[in-house]
Design a protein around this motif. Structure first.
Motif, mmCIF file in Angstrom:
data_model
loop_
_atom_site.group_PDB
_atom_site.id
_atom_site.type_symbol
_atom_site.label_atom_id
_atom_site.label_comp_id
_atom_site.label_asym_id
_atom_site.label_seq_id
_atom_site.Cartn_x
_atom_site.Cartn_y
_atom_site.Cartn_z
ATOM 1 N N LEU A 1 -6.368 5.073 -2.503
ATOM 2 C CA LEU A 1 -5.733 5.060 -3.825
ATOM 3 C C LEU A 1 -6.641 5.711 -4.869
ATOM 4 N N ILE A 2 -7.939 5.439 -4.787
ATOM 5 C CA ILE A 2 -8.885 6.046 -5.743
ATOM 6 C C ILE A 2 -9.000 7.550 -5.496
ATOM 7 N N GLU A 3 -8.904 7.952 -4.232
ATOM 8 C CA GLU A 3 -8.903 9.391 -3.902
ATOM 9 C C GLU A 3 -7.703 10.080 -4.534
ATOM 10 N N LEU A 4 -6.546 9.445 -4.502
ATOM 11 C CA LEU A 4 -5.346 10.019 -5.120
ATOM 12 C C LEU A 4 -5.492 10.098 -6.644
ATOM 13 N N VAL A 5 -6.175 9.130 -7.233
ATOM 14 C CA VAL A 5 -6.432 9.174 -8.677
ATOM 15 C C VAL A 5 -7.279 10.399 -9.016
ATOM 16 N N GLN A 6 -8.280 10.687 -8.175
ATOM 17 C CA GLN A 6 -9.156 11.845 -8.400
ATOM 18 C C GLN A 6 -8.401 13.171 -8.363
ATOM 19 N N LYS A 7 -7.331 13.208 -7.573
ATOM 20 C CA LYS A 7 -6.631 14.484 -7.360
ATOM 21 C C LYS A 7 -5.816 14.935 -8.556
ATOM 22 N N SER A 8 -5.507 14.024 -9.463
ATOM 23 C CA SER A 8 -4.693 14.401 -10.612
ATOM 24 C C SER A 8 -5.227 13.731 -11.883
ATOM 25 N N PRO A 9 -5.409 14.494 -12.965
ATOM 26 C CA PRO A 9 -5.874 13.913 -14.227
ATOM 27 C C PRO A 9 -4.828 13.003 -14.870
ATOM 28 N N ASP A 10 -3.608 12.997 -14.302
ATOM 29 C CA ASP A 10 -2.540 12.143 -14.846
ATOM 30 C C ASP A 10 -2.405 10.809 -14.100
ATOM 31 N N PHE B 1 0.811 -1.216 0.000
ATOM 32 C CA PHE B 1 0.000 0.000 0.000
ATOM 33 C C PHE B 1 0.844 1.266 0.000
ATOM 34 N N GLU B 2 1.849 1.341 0.856
ATOM 35 C CA GLU B 2 2.641 2.571 0.969
ATOM 36 C C GLU B 2 3.337 2.900 -0.353
ATOM 37 N N SER B 3 3.876 1.890 -1.010
ATOM 38 C CA SER B 3 4.538 2.117 -2.307
ATOM 39 C C SER B 3 3.543 2.612 -3.342
ATOM 40 N N ALA B 4 2.360 1.978 -3.364
ATOM 41 C CA ALA B 4 1.320 2.391 -4.322
ATOM 42 C C ALA B 4 0.868 3.820 -4.044
ATOM 43 N N LYS B 5 0.675 4.150 -2.770
ATOM 44 C CA LYS B 5 0.234 5.503 -2.384
ATOM 45 C C LYS B 5 1.296 6.538 -2.756
ATOM 46 N N ASN B 6 2.560 6.254 -2.458
ATOM 47 C CA ASN B 6 3.638 7.197 -2.776
ATOM 48 C C ASN B 6 3.747 7.417 -4.284
ATOM 49 N N TYR B 7 3.541 6.351 -5.055
ATOM 50 C CA TYR B 7 3.628 6.470 -6.522
ATOM 51 C C TYR B 7 2.559 7.413 -7.053
ATOM 52 N N LEU B 8 1.314 7.258 -6.573
ATOM 53 C CA LEU B 8 0.223 8.111 -7.057
ATOM 54 C C LEU B 8 0.279 9.513 -6.456
ATOM 55 N N SER B 9 1.037 9.687 -5.381
ATOM 56 C CA SER B 9 1.131 11.006 -4.733
ATOM 57 C C SER B 9 2.147 11.916 -5.403
ATOM 58 N N GLN B 10 3.091 11.336 -6.140
ATOM 59 C CA GLN B 10 4.158 12.142 -6.738
ATOM 60 C C GLN B 10 3.788 12.593 -8.151
ATOM 61 N N SER B 11 4.416 13.655 -8.570
ATOM 62 C CA SER B 11 4.258 14.082 -9.958
ATOM 63 C C SER B 11 5.016 13.107 -10.830
ATOM 64 N N SER B 12 4.439 12.801 -12.003
ATOM 65 C CA SER B 12 5.091 11.824 -12.886
ATOM 66 C C SER B 12 6.449 12.341 -13.332
ATOM 67 N N LEU B 13 7.419 11.434 -13.371
ATOM 68 C CA LEU B 13 8.778 11.798 -13.824
ATOM 69 C C LEU B 13 8.676 12.279 -15.254
ATOM 70 N N PHE B 14 9.134 13.035 -15.902
ATOM 71 C CA PHE B 14 9.033 13.471 -17.312
ATOM 72 C C PHE B 14 7.664 14.058 -17.671
ATOM 73 N N GLY B 15 6.811 14.390 -16.672
ATOM 74 C CA GLY B 15 5.552 15.050 -16.976
ATOM 75 C C GLY B 15 4.541 14.177 -17.674
ATOM 76 N N LYS C 1 -10.582 -2.027 2.218
ATOM 77 C CA LYS C 1 -11.372 -0.925 1.659
ATOM 78 C C LYS C 1 -10.735 0.439 1.919
ATOM 79 N N LYS C 2 -10.182 0.649 3.114
ATOM 80 C CA LYS C 2 -9.562 1.949 3.426
ATOM 81 C C LYS C 2 -8.407 2.243 2.479
#
Length: 326
Positions: free
Chosen positions: A90-99, A55-69, A84-85
């Motif tokens: 993870l779905i909340e983090l997806v909502q926060k960025s269109p990327d 979970f932590e790795s997945a969360k950190n990945y979606l929390s960062q800006s993509s490398l190379f934009g 579920k939590k």
């Protein structure tokens, strides 16, 4: 959501978080590849398969800006339910960025998948789709699409023959089309017979598992005969299978545990070992004896019959086997 609805959605506004599950691994793999293609995220995506989920790795990945934009595409394949939590976060983090994109391929039971659907709400820009096992017509249509993408010339009947030979396994069929495309000429049933290895031995095993699980077996038996598998070969495989179940049955009665190395002299993969044990426990000793006697009688009949009668004797033998097990 069903397949047609999902495909319409893919053409307009593909969900950025999606749950995929069901009985069509070929189509699920195709949809995962579609997302990889449309996001162009092959180099930057993160995959977490089975025990790799963290979970932590997945969360950190979606929390960062993509490398190379580019795009953050997270693909998770799991046969275990994600808490579920964690999934909601993870779905909340997806909502926060269109990327950001999250694709979850759940390989557990459809019943368990239903509890995951609540997290993949359209209100969150998410969705879910269940993909059912295709019938022969749907399978041929999918393989025709695959053949067209390879610029192959192959007709309906050759594709049907390929499906029959490979026990309706779409993934195997697609792999064989990749190989057959090298011919750069029209592919016929004769080419398939010459170049494609049959999965008939696996289909025989499937037939016998279905028989002892008291499932309908006539369709599988008919497919084997259409493949040209000899009636006597099927009977011998059945005798071998029943003998193995008897050995498992006797060993478990004596020891209360299973150990395929001690039972058979070699170690079976754990899922197969457990499956054999479960099947052996379902059958009483007296029933196994009756099955042995029946198979020996059928063996004599098949050996002494004309080739035209062997298939009828085999069908009759399996019908009686079903009666003995029921």
């Amino acid at each position: 959501m069903y397949q047609k609805e999902f495909e319409n959605l893919l053409r307009t506004t593909p969900p950025r978080a999606i749950l995929l599950y069901g009985e069509n691994p070929y189509l699920i793999a195709s949809y995962l590849q579609h997302y990889i293609n449309i996001t162009d995220a092959r180099e930057s995506m993160m995959t977490q398969y089975y025990e790799e989920y963290h979970f932590e790795s997945a969360k950190n990945y979606l929390s960062q800006s993509s490398l190379f934009g580019g795009v953050n595409l997270l693909i998770i394949k799991s046969s275990k339910k994600i808490p579920k939590k964690e999934l909601d976060k993870l779905i909340e983090l997806v909502q926060k960025s269109p990327d950001n994109y999250l694709l979850l391929e759940y390989q557990g039971t459809p019943k368990d998948a239903k509890s995951l659907q609540n997290s993949f709400s359209p209100k969150k820009g998410a969705n879910w789709v269940r993909l059912f096992e295709p019938n022969i017509r749907e399978s041929i249509a999918l393989l025709q699409q695959k053949a067209q993408s390879l610029n192959m010339q192959i007709d309906h009947y050759a594709l049907q023959h390929l499906l029959l030979l490979l026990n309706n396994d779409l993934s195997l069929c697609a792999n064989e089309l990749n190989k057959l495309a090298i011919l750069e000429s029209e592919v016929t049933s004769k080419d398939i017979d010459r170049l494609v290895y049959s999965t008939a031995p696996l289909a025989v095993e499937q037939l016998l598992v279905e028989l002892f699980e008291k499932k309908p077996i006539i369709e599988t038996l008919s497919r084997l005969i259409e493949l040209g598998v000899d009636a006597y070969a099927i009977l011998r495989s059945t005798q071998f299978f029943v003998n193995q179940l008897f050995l498992f049955h006797a060993y478990m009665k004596l020891h209360g545990t299973i150990n395929s190395k001690e039972i058979l002299g070699y170690q079976l993969p754990k899922p197969i070992e457990n499956q054999k044990a479960q099947l052996a426990l379902r059958v009483k000793s007296q029933t196994l004896l009756k099955i042995f006697e029946h198979l020996l009688a059928v063996e004599l009949q098949i050996k002494n019959s004309s080739s035209s009668n062997k298939e009828f004797l085999l069908y009759g033998a399996f019908v009686k086997l079903q009666g003995l097990l029921n």
